[in-house]
Scaffold this active site. Structure first.
Site, PDB file in Angstrom:
ATOM      1  N   ASP A 309       0.849  -1.185   0.000  1.00  0.00           N
ATOM      2  CA  ASP A 309       0.000   0.000   0.000  1.00  0.00           C
ATOM      3  C   ASP A 309       0.894   1.248   0.000  1.00  0.00           C
ATOM      4  O   ASP A 309       1.909   1.288   0.690  1.00  0.00           O
ATOM      5  CB  ASP A 309      -0.882  -0.043   1.266  1.00  0.00           C
ATOM      6  CG  ASP A 309      -1.979   1.010   1.271  1.00  0.00           C
ATOM      7  OD1 ASP A 309      -2.686   1.118   0.264  1.00  0.00           O
ATOM      8  OD2 ASP A 309      -2.122   1.711   2.285  1.00  0.00           O
ATOM      9  N   GLU A 346       1.787  -0.331  -4.855  1.00  0.00           N
ATOM     10  CA  GLU A 346       0.786   0.623  -5.322  1.00  0.00           C
ATOM     11  C   GLU A 346       1.559   1.916  -5.575  1.00  0.00           C
ATOM     12  O   GLU A 346       1.976   2.585  -4.645  1.00  0.00           O
ATOM     13  CB  GLU A 346      -0.293   0.874  -4.269  1.00  0.00           C
ATOM     14  CG  GLU A 346      -1.371   1.805  -4.804  1.00  0.00           C
ATOM     15  CD  GLU A 346      -2.029   2.683  -3.740  1.00  0.00           C
ATOM     16  OE1 GLU A 346      -3.048   3.298  -4.050  1.00  0.00           O
ATOM     17  OE2 GLU A 346      -1.519   2.778  -2.625  1.00  0.00           O
TER      18      GLU A 346
HETATM   19  C1  ARE Z   1     -11.599   7.694   3.120  1.00  0.00           C
HETATM   20  C2  ARE Z   1     -12.713   8.215   2.233  1.00  0.00           C
HETATM   21  C3  ARE Z   1     -12.198   9.284   1.270  1.00  0.00           C
HETATM   22  C4  ARE Z   1     -11.611  10.412   2.101  1.00  0.00           C
HETATM   23  C5  ARE Z   1     -10.544   9.847   3.054  1.00  0.00           C
HETATM   24  C6  ARE Z   1      -9.974  10.914   3.984  1.00  0.00           C
HETATM   25  O1  ARE Z   1     -13.246   7.135   1.494  1.00  0.00           O
HETATM   26  O2  ARE Z   1     -13.235   9.775   0.454  1.00  0.00           O
HETATM   27  O3  ARE Z   1     -11.012  11.363   1.249  1.00  0.00           O
HETATM   28  O4  ARE Z   1     -11.080   8.772   3.844  1.00  0.00           O
HETATM   29  O5  ARE Z   1     -10.723  11.039   5.125  1.00  0.00           O
HETATM   30  C7  ARE Z   1      -8.159   3.732   2.713  1.00  0.00           C
HETATM   31  C8  ARE Z   1      -9.603   3.500   2.328  1.00  0.00           C
HETATM   32  C9  ARE Z   1     -10.240   4.789   1.843  1.00  0.00           C
HETATM   33  C10 ARE Z   1     -10.072   5.889   2.887  1.00  0.00           C
HETATM   34  C11 ARE Z   1      -8.574   6.049   3.190  1.00  0.00           C
HETATM   35  C12 ARE Z   1      -8.331   7.048   4.307  1.00  0.00           C
HETATM   36  O6  ARE Z   1      -9.671   2.510   1.329  1.00  0.00           O
HETATM   37  O7  ARE Z   1     -11.625   4.562   1.639  1.00  0.00           O
HETATM   38  O8  ARE Z   1     -10.575   7.089   2.355  1.00  0.00           O
HETATM   39  O9  ARE Z   1      -8.046   4.784   3.656  1.00  0.00           O
HETATM   40  O10 ARE Z   1      -9.014   6.671   5.448  1.00  0.00           O
HETATM   41  C13 ARE Z   1      -3.943   8.339  -3.273  1.00  0.00           C
HETATM   42  C14 ARE Z   1      -2.731   7.596  -2.732  1.00  0.00           C
HETATM   43  C15 ARE Z   1      -2.962   6.112  -2.763  1.00  0.00           C
HETATM   44  C16 ARE Z   1      -4.220   5.729  -1.982  1.00  0.00           C
HETATM   45  C17 ARE Z   1      -5.361   6.535  -2.587  1.00  0.00           C
HETATM   46  C18 ARE Z   1      -6.635   6.303  -1.789  1.00  0.00           C
HETATM   47  O11 ARE Z   1      -1.582   7.929  -3.487  1.00  0.00           O
HETATM   48  O12 ARE Z   1      -1.851   5.462  -2.178  1.00  0.00           O
HETATM   49  O13 ARE Z   1      -5.098   7.938  -2.563  1.00  0.00           O
HETATM   50  N1  ARE Z   1      -4.487   4.281  -2.022  1.00  0.00           N
HETATM   51  C19 ARE Z   1      -4.218   3.362  -0.884  1.00  0.00           C
HETATM   52  C20 ARE Z   1      -5.275   2.266  -0.818  1.00  0.00           C
HETATM   53  C21 ARE Z   1      -6.554   2.870  -0.326  1.00  0.00           C
HETATM   54  C22 ARE Z   1      -6.355   3.206   1.152  1.00  0.00           C
HETATM   55  C23 ARE Z   1      -5.059   3.864   1.402  1.00  0.00           C
HETATM   56  C24 ARE Z   1      -4.097   3.995   0.427  1.00  0.00           C
HETATM   57  C25 ARE Z   1      -4.732   4.226   2.789  1.00  0.00           C
HETATM   58  O14 ARE Z   1      -5.389   1.594  -2.033  1.00  0.00           O
HETATM   59  O15 ARE Z   1      -7.674   2.038  -0.460  1.00  0.00           O
HETATM   60  O16 ARE Z   1      -7.436   4.086   1.563  1.00  0.00           O
HETATM   61  O17 ARE Z   1      -4.270   3.027   3.417  1.00  0.00           O
HETATM   62  C26 ARE Z   1      -5.394  10.177  -8.023  1.00  0.00           C
HETATM   63  C27 ARE Z   1      -4.639  10.974  -6.965  1.00  0.00           C
HETATM   64  C28 ARE Z   1      -3.871  10.041  -6.036  1.00  0.00           C
HETATM   65  C29 ARE Z   1      -4.793   9.004  -5.456  1.00  0.00           C
HETATM   66  C30 ARE Z   1      -5.447   8.248  -6.639  1.00  0.00           C
HETATM   67  C31 ARE Z   1      -6.375   7.159  -6.170  1.00  0.00           C
HETATM   68  O18 ARE Z   1      -4.510   9.599  -8.938  1.00  0.00           O
HETATM   69  O19 ARE Z   1      -3.743  11.838  -7.593  1.00  0.00           O
HETATM   70  O20 ARE Z   1      -3.310  10.779  -4.964  1.00  0.00           O
HETATM   71  O21 ARE Z   1      -4.055   8.058  -4.665  1.00  0.00           O
HETATM   72  O22 ARE Z   1      -6.157   9.162  -7.445  1.00  0.00           O
HETATM   73  O23 ARE Z   1      -7.472   7.675  -5.466  1.00  0.00           O
END
Ligand code: ARE
Length: 579
Positions: A309, A346
């Site tokens: 992640d 990721e």
């Molecule tokens: C939750 C809510 C969101 C809210 C957030 C903040 O659903 O709407 O904005 O809370 O309060 C996990 C959960 C999410 C949760 C998050 C925080 O699955 O539901 O969000 O935790 O509690 C970026 C990162 C990338 C990340 C994505 C989500 O670079 O690494 O954002 N992905 C991983 C996982 C997620 C996980 C986490 C990280 C945290 O795969 O599932 O979230 O452990 C564009 C942007 C990028 C963004 C990408 C994807 O390209 O430029 O910055 O990636 O979209 O969304």
């Protein structure tokens, strides 16, 4: 000219330091040179003629080999021919063992978000109000109700690992060769990215008993298991973080970064996700290097790999040495338990520098695959803004990424069109099933390890309107298990293509080459051990003149002028195989 990650071109694919590797370029040229970098110095080697082309034997003295061929006055690097020696686009090959695990090359994965896939034991499902999350009671939802953005991670549908085990026949029938599960360790939210206990499978998912049963079921079917490794941050209920908060003298204090005023570093500032500090020895030992370290422990327990992640943030941002050092150490720790462990990251942004730094076996292929294809077919970028791109531009992006990736890593990229973080592809396409089939057509005929996000194969859409841009949580709807609710057209198509990919090494392991196709379509060749297939993906009707060929999806012969819309996979029957 052809040279790629192919045993006909590189023998052995992963040689040992101190050994020798044979590089062959399939070419009509009669003579040439191999130009490579050795300790930063340019070295030239004569190529000798052998059956099918020219070859050189290179001593393996460094873990990375960067090279190009010099043929008839031009240099040939990973992107094709150029007048001068390419600075960046040389072939890039990571040489020393253990390299990318062979089983991961080209394998089809199926991604499951456990709370939403299948409920095997309703008695294990969380009950409304059983605990509170972010100060509010959790909610038990009925399987058929759509996700509610107001409730987000507080709502639980009750899917579990017993349910996944029950579904293995379904997945086997689809042809999946492995599973990628989003987090399964004990956590208070339904996405489980806020880990409370890395040593316990969440009891609501069935605990260790269900995990062991699932590992057994997968092994019997020859399927692999990749877990989600959340090692950038923990959850705020993780015991080490509790200790650090409550006791300023706790050894766990250094494992996090506390700021003045009771603040602490966290993933995107989200307080439930306190960021780990890899300057701490304790963090290293607990997660990576210790004998009971989390990374090692679950590989020992039967997992075959990890998806890391937010890989680019672990141990600090950017491509600085801290980050690369941690990623490499995680991969090595997993390999110490199982030399064939597959560890991919990721990487939401630029993947190439990380992968060239020998950190990981691959990455989620958003930037170089999912994003350009969805922009092209869906007409909106990753934020929902309108965009217009052409097939030619999309091809250039796909090809540039492919050509820049290390040989081998190219074939192990976790290649996708959907995941739990981005809107579902059918939703991005505004319900256009033919375009969804086209996307699957490209996904399943492209190099890499394709990942199918649960439900996309049955045409699962999101419940929100097409103009209300939203991924999470609307992309995490439940899987409907009544076959009459499946789009059988999409499912049948995916199933046929998965099978074709498993039957034909050209599709699962072969190199990629451009093909001169009609405007408005993607056209490419896949080649392995001297055999070649052609792929044409056309969202609008196109005309194309073909040599005699067998179309492999529908299994019929075609020849001459063809009018076509959709995806074609062709085996040229004359004259096509030695281009
Ligand atoms: C939750 C809510 C969101 C809210 C957030 C903040 O659903 O709407 O904005 O809370 O309060 C996990 C959960 C999410 C949760 C998050 C925080 O699955 O539901 O969000 O935790 O509690 C970026 C990162 C990338 C990340 C994505 C989500 O670079 O690494 O954002 N992905 C991983 C996982 C997620 C996980 C986490 C990280 C945290 O795969 O599932 O979230 O452990 C564009 C942007 C990028 C963004 C990408 C994807 O390209 O430029 O910055 O990636 O979209 O969304």
């Amino acid at each position: 000219n052809y040279h790629d990650y192919d045993p006909d071109c590189i023998d052995p694919l992963v040689p040992e330091l101190g050994g020798e590797v044979r590089l062959l370029v399939r070419t009509a040229a009669r003579e040439g040179q191999l130009v490579y970098l050795h300790h930063g110095e340019l070295v030239r080697l004569e190529l000798t003629a052998v059956a099918g082309g020219l070859e050189a034997r290179v001593p393996v003295v460094e873990p990375v080999l960067r090279y190009a061929f010099f043929l008839e006055g031009r240099f040939f690097g990973s992107r094709g021919g150029e007048g001068s020696l390419p600075r960046y686009d040389r072939f890039f090959h990571l040489l020393t063992a253990p390299g990318v695990p062979d089983w991961a090359v080209g394998r089809v994965f199926y991604q499951i978000f456990p709370d939403r896939f299948r409920n095997g034991r309703p008695e294990l499902s969380p009950r409304s109000g059983e605990w509170s999350y972010q100060g509010r009671p959790i909610v038990a939802k009925s399987w058929d109700a759509p996700p509610d953005p107001q409730q987000g991670a507080r709502e639980f549908y009750g899917g579990d690992l017993w349910g996944v085990l029950e579904a293995l026949d379904y997945l086997d029938d689809l042809g999946a060769g492995g599973l990628y599960l989003t987090p399964i360790f004990k956590s208070p939210s339904s996405h489980r990215y806020d880990t409370e206990d890395y040593h316990r499978i969440d009891p609501h998912l069935g605990g260790r008993e269900a995990f062991d049963a699932l590992v057994g079921g997968l092994r019997r079917r020859g399927m692999k298991l990749v877990l989600d490794g959340v090692f950038n941050h923990t959850g705020d209920r993780f015991f080490g973080f509790r200790e650090a908060l409550e006791n300023p003298h706790s050894p766990w204090r250094e494992a996090f970064t506390f700021l003045p005023g009771g603040q602490y570093a966290a993933f995107f500032g989200v307080p439930t996700l306190p960021k780990l500090n890899y300057a701490s020895e304790l963090v290293w030992r607990y997660f990576v290097t210790g004998p009971g370290a989390v990374v090692r422990r679950w590989i020992r327990a039967g997992a075959d790999g990890w998806r890391l992640d937010v890989a680019q943030q672990i141990g600090e941002g950017g491509t600085d040495r801290g980050n690369a050092r941690v990623l490499r150490a995680i991969k090595e720790a997993a390999r110490a338990e199982d030399p064939a462990a597959y560890v991919f990251g990721e990487l939401a942004f630029d993947t190439v520098p990380y992968l060239r730094a020998r950190t990981l076996d691959g990455a989620m292929h958003y930037a170089g695959f999912a994003n350009p294809l969805l922009e092209w077919l869906g007409g909106r970028d990753g934020y929902g803004h309108p965009v217009r791109t052409s097939a030619a531009e999309v091809w250039r992006t796909l090809w540039d990424h492919y050509a820049a990736l290390p040989l081998g890593v190219r074939q192990a990229m976790y290649t996708l069109i959907g995941s739990h973080d981005v809107p579902r592809p059918l939703w991005r396409l505004r319900g256009d099933v033919e375009k969804l089939k086209l996307l699957f057509g490209v996904l399943l005929t492209f190099p890499g390890a394709p990942g199918l996000y649960y439900g996309d194969e049955i045409g699962l859409d999101q419940a929100n309107p097409y103009d209300e841009w939203r991924g999470d949580p609307m992309n995490r709807g439940t899987f409907p298990w009544e076959p009459e609710r499946w789009n059988q057209d999409v499912r049948g198509w995916v199933r046929r293509l998965v099978r074709l990919r498993r039957e034909r090494a050209e599709l699962s392991r072969g190199g990629l080459l451009p093909l001169a196709g009609p405007a408005g379509a993607l056209a490419y060749r896949r080649r392995y051990r001297g055999r070649e297939l052609w792929v044409l993906a056309a969202p609008e009707p196109v005309r194309w003149r073909l040599p005699r060929a067998r179309e492999l999806v529908a299994d019929r012969e075609v020849e001459g002028e063809l009018e076509w819309q959709g995806t074609l996979v062709l085996e040229p029957l004359e004259g096509g195989g030695d281009a």
